[in-house]
Design a protein around this motif. Structure first.
Motif, mmCIF file in Angstrom:
data_model
loop_
_atom_site.group_PDB
_atom_site.id
_atom_site.type_symbol
_atom_site.label_atom_id
_atom_site.label_comp_id
_atom_site.label_asym_id
_atom_site.label_seq_id
_atom_site.Cartn_x
_atom_site.Cartn_y
_atom_site.Cartn_z
ATOM 1 N N SER A 48 50.740 41.953 -13.368
ATOM 2 C CA SER A 48 50.131 43.277 -13.306
ATOM 3 C C SER A 48 48.685 43.154 -13.773
ATOM 4 C CB SER A 48 50.916 44.254 -14.191
ATOM 5 O OG SER A 48 50.583 45.578 -13.914
ATOM 6 N N LEU B 83 44.996 44.748 -13.271
ATOM 7 C CA LEU B 83 44.393 45.979 -12.764
ATOM 8 C C LEU B 83 42.946 46.113 -13.237
ATOM 9 C CD1 LEU B 83 47.401 48.362 -13.597
ATOM 10 C CD2 LEU B 83 47.099 46.905 -11.585
ATOM 11 N N GLY C 37 39.529 47.767 -13.536
ATOM 12 C CA GLY C 37 39.005 49.101 -13.322
ATOM 13 C C GLY C 37 37.503 49.074 -13.127
ATOM 14 N N ARG D 226 39.909 53.059 -14.765
ATOM 15 C CA ARG D 226 40.354 52.494 -16.039
ATOM 16 C C ARG D 226 41.299 53.452 -16.751
ATOM 17 N NH1 ARG D 226 35.058 50.346 -15.828
ATOM 18 N NH2 ARG D 226 34.085 51.962 -17.097
ATOM 19 N N THR E 250 43.269 55.630 -15.225
ATOM 20 C CA THR E 250 44.521 55.595 -14.443
ATOM 21 C C THR E 250 45.349 54.380 -14.809
ATOM 22 O OG1 THR E 250 43.528 56.787 -12.584
ATOM 23 C CG2 THR E 250 45.479 55.453 -12.112
ATOM 24 N N TYR E 251 44.699 53.237 -14.913
ATOM 25 C CA TYR E 251 45.431 52.008 -15.221
ATOM 26 C C TYR E 251 45.929 51.998 -16.664
ATOM 27 C CZ TYR E 251 43.261 50.452 -10.838
ATOM 28 O OH TYR E 251 42.849 50.334 -9.530
ATOM 29 N N TYR F 65 49.078 54.014 -16.674
ATOM 30 C CA TYR F 65 50.192 53.242 -16.121
ATOM 31 C C TYR F 65 50.705 52.224 -17.135
ATOM 32 C CZ TYR F 65 52.607 49.645 -13.440
ATOM 33 O OH TYR F 65 53.518 48.713 -13.005
ATOM 34 N N ASP F 66 49.798 51.581 -17.843
ATOM 35 C CA ASP F 66 50.198 50.627 -18.878
ATOM 36 C C ASP F 66 51.064 51.303 -19.931
ATOM 37 O OD1 ASP F 66 50.346 48.389 -20.562
ATOM 38 O OD2 ASP F 66 48.478 48.923 -21.574
ATOM 39 N N VAL G 145 50.503 44.463 -18.888
ATOM 40 C CA VAL G 145 49.586 45.008 -17.888
ATOM 41 C C VAL G 145 48.168 44.698 -18.348
ATOM 42 C CG1 VAL G 145 48.758 47.082 -16.725
ATOM 43 C CG2 VAL G 145 51.190 46.854 -17.274
ATOM 44 N N HIS H 219 44.502 45.408 -17.958
ATOM 45 C CA HIS H 219 43.614 46.404 -17.391
ATOM 46 C C HIS H 219 42.370 46.518 -18.264
ATOM 47 C CE1 HIS H 219 44.617 49.551 -20.429
ATOM 48 N NE2 HIS H 219 45.767 48.888 -20.480
ATOM 49 N N GLN I 120 45.080 54.114 -3.135
ATOM 50 C CA GLN I 120 45.009 53.489 -4.458
ATOM 51 C C GLN I 120 45.264 51.992 -4.362
ATOM 52 O OE1 GLN I 120 47.901 56.252 -6.275
ATOM 53 N NE2 GLN I 120 46.395 56.558 -7.921
ATOM 54 N N LEU J 285 42.749 48.856 -5.208
ATOM 55 C CA LEU J 285 43.131 47.845 -6.191
ATOM 56 C C LEU J 285 43.057 46.444 -5.588
ATOM 57 C CD1 LEU J 285 44.172 46.947 -8.901
ATOM 58 C CD2 LEU J 285 46.467 47.709 -8.246
#
Length: 366
Positions: free
Chosen positions: A257, A259, A261, A267, A269-270, A273-274, A308, A310, A344, A348
């Motif tokens: 994972s 991501l 940003g 950043r 958004t990620y 998600y994390d 994750v 990010h 999205q 990415l």
């Protein structure tokens, strides 16, 4: 000078960090109840097209039964293959417990020939038995049954004789040899095992198949983090392969994972998600209408999930370079958040390919 700029020069990779020969992605080809499955499948094809245009070497699709995700990867890959020309198409992973090995071998051979030898199948022999009520029970445990079916499948795609006609009442003469057709002679070389433990990795090496290390692990030592255990899984695979076959093992892929940003909004958004993945585990990021988990997280007991990575592209580059599991891999496979939409995911894929992956020795396939 940024971190990304400072490490992108040839030969500047940290000691022990393998250059990434290939870059891939892993999608669940999800859909929601509002737009329906047809749109989700069509957008899945578009995602593969976008990845190929960016120079990605591989695209992997996750199989999940009875939910708002792709349940049958092979017809999907046959369709994707008609709209792409270079990118390899892989399943990550197909649980063998619920597969008829001969029918799977027939479908895999057919698909591989249709798409020009670009199929890569990752299969799993985990102990899951969640759908016995639908697919039927077996007389042994789920893992043993999965390994039995795996062995039968590998024999079938290898072109081995599966049966000899031994009497009247058949559609062929006595003594006729039955093999899976159509046969793709090189497909056996593109089978991988999805490994979540050292034991599974060693099994893959002894079978002479490739390895992809996923985003969930089990059987780690107390206190051993995900990255350290992933490195140990890969090392065990390579050691077992050399001991068994006396050659260098094939390339190892890892799903991760990652991501980067490139804007403040991305950043945020990620980061969200994390947080969701750390609190909900594998139940995180579900499309609208997907099955609700039975608990806050449906992560198996005793397992752990990948971190994750990010932040800014520079921060993500640094994090990957210092991760021992990712350092040990030959191929990175970007795990796309399941609930992300097509735009999205396109963004990415582009950001990873353009701002991060070149720092790992990756060259696009164009």
């Amino acid at each position: 000078m940024t971190i990304a700029q400072s490490i992108s020069a040839p030969g500047a990779l940290p000691e022990g960090f393998r250059p990434k020969q290939r870059l891939g992605f892993n999608t669940r080809v999800s859909f929601n109840n509002s737009d329906g499955p047809a749109r989700g499948l069509r957008e899945g094809v578009e995602l593969y097209q976008a990845a190929e245009a960016l120079g990605y070497h591989s695209g992997w699709a996750y199989q999940r039964h009875f939910d708002n995700y792709l349940s049958s990867p092979l017809p999907f890959f046959a369709a994707v293959g008609q709209h792409t020309s270079r990118i390899t198409l892989g399943s990550a992973v197909i649980p063998m417990r619920y597969q008829d090995p001969i029918l799977l071998a027939e479908a895999a051979g057919t698909t591989d020939l249709l798409i020009g030898g670009r199929l890569e199948l990752a299969i799993a022999t985990g102990a899951t038995a969640a759908f016995d009520a639908v697919f039927g029970t077996v007389n042994t445990d789920a893992r043993s049954e999965a390994k039995r079916r795996q062995a039968r499948f590998l024999a079938a795609i290898s072109g081995e004789v599966l049966h000899r006609i031994d009497g009247p009442g058949h559609s062929a003469t006595e003594g006729s040899e039955l093999r899976v057709t159509p046969h793709s002679p090189t497909l056996r070389n593109r089978i991988r095992q999805g490994a979540a433990s050292v034991g599974s990795a060693i099994q893959a090496a002894e079978l002479g198949i490739g390895l992809i290390s996923g985003t969930v692990q089990h059987d780690q030592e107390p206190g051993e983090n995900f990255s350290a255990y992933q490195a140990r899984i890969i090392a065990a695979y390579r050691s077992a392969w050399r001991a068994k076959w006396g050659t260098e093992p094939p390339s190892v892929a890892v799903a991760a994972s990652i991501l980067p940003g490139t804007t403040v909004e991305l950043r945020d958004t990620y980061a969200a998600y994390d947080l969701e993945r750390r609190t909900q585990g594998i139940a995180a990021s579900r499309p609208k209408g997907a099955l609700e988990p039975t608990a806050r997280t449906n992560q198996p007991e005793g397992s752990q999930i990948c971190p994750v990575y990010h932040g800014t592209p520079d921060q993500v580059v640094q994090a990957v370079l210092t991760d021992p599991g990712l350092a040990a891999a030959d191929e990175l496979v970007l795990f796309l958040p399941p609930a992300f939409n097509l735009e999205q995911n396109r963004r990415l894929l582009a950001d990873l390919a353009q701002t991060v992956a070149p720092n790992f020795g990756w060259t696009p396939s164009l």
